[in-house]
Scaffold this motif. Sequence first.
Motif, PDB file in Angstrom:
ATOM      1  N   ALA A 132       9.496 -39.141 -54.260  1.00 37.20           N
ATOM      2  CA  ALA A 132       8.182 -39.783 -54.266  1.00 37.20           C
ATOM      3  C   ALA A 132       7.363 -39.129 -55.376  1.00 37.20           C
ATOM      4  O   ALA A 132       7.712 -38.049 -55.864  1.00 37.20           O
ATOM      5  CB  ALA A 132       7.491 -39.598 -52.913  1.00 37.20           C
ATOM      6  N   GLN A 150       2.095 -40.475 -46.568  1.00 41.02           N
ATOM      7  CA  GLN A 150       2.681 -41.599 -47.311  1.00 41.02           C
ATOM      8  C   GLN A 150       3.849 -41.135 -48.176  1.00 41.02           C
ATOM      9  O   GLN A 150       4.889 -41.792 -48.240  1.00 41.02           O
ATOM     10  CB  GLN A 150       1.621 -42.273 -48.179  1.00 41.02           C
ATOM     11  N   LYS A 154       7.708 -42.333 -47.807  1.00 33.64           N
ATOM     12  CA  LYS A 154       8.405 -42.895 -48.970  1.00 33.64           C
ATOM     13  C   LYS A 154       9.690 -42.116 -49.250  1.00 33.64           C
ATOM     14  O   LYS A 154      10.725 -42.701 -49.566  1.00 33.64           O
ATOM     15  CB  LYS A 154       7.481 -42.869 -50.192  1.00 33.64           C
TER      16      LYS A 154
END
Length: 162
Positions: A132, A150, A154
Motif C-alpha cells: 500500500a 485503510q 489494502k
Amino acid sequence: MSRVLKTVGRLCGCCLLALPLAVLASGDKLQTATDLRAEAERASRFGGPLILLFSRQDCPYCQTIKRDHLRPLASNLRYRDKVVVRQIDQDSDAPITDFGGERSTHSRFAAAEKIKLVPVVAFYGPDGKRLADPIIGTRLPDFYQSYLEQAIEKSVLALQRR
C-alpha cells in the motif's frame, strides 16, 4: 508467620501499583526490526503486512505516531493477530537483515528505501514489495487512524490476491 505474609503482601501491592507506570513509560516503544524477511513472513502467515515505522530518535512526531497509533494495534482485537509492527531507525547503524537476506544497517536500509523525512509508515509483503502507499508525515491527526486502517486493509487484499 503472619508478619511475613503481610510484608510479602505489601511488596506485591507495591509492585502492582508500579506496573502501570512501567507500561506508560514504555508507551512509545516499538520492537526494533532485526530480520525483515522473517518478520514479513510471519506477518504474511497471519494474513497481514509487515508495518515498518521509519523513525529518528529526535523526532517528536514519530513518538506521537508510535504512542497514539502503532502501539495500540497490539491490543486492537481486529489487528493484534494480523500485523507485525517494527521500527527502523533512520539514524542508527544497528544491524538488520533485509528482505533479500543480506546484512545491512537501519540507516542503509532507510536510504535504500529513499526515506528522507520521517515519520513514514510503510506496508510490506514477504517478498519485500510494498503493499500500500506509505503514510508520510502525520497528515491530519484526527484522521490518522483511518489512514492506517485503510492501508492495512489494502495490504491484506493485496496479499490475498497473490
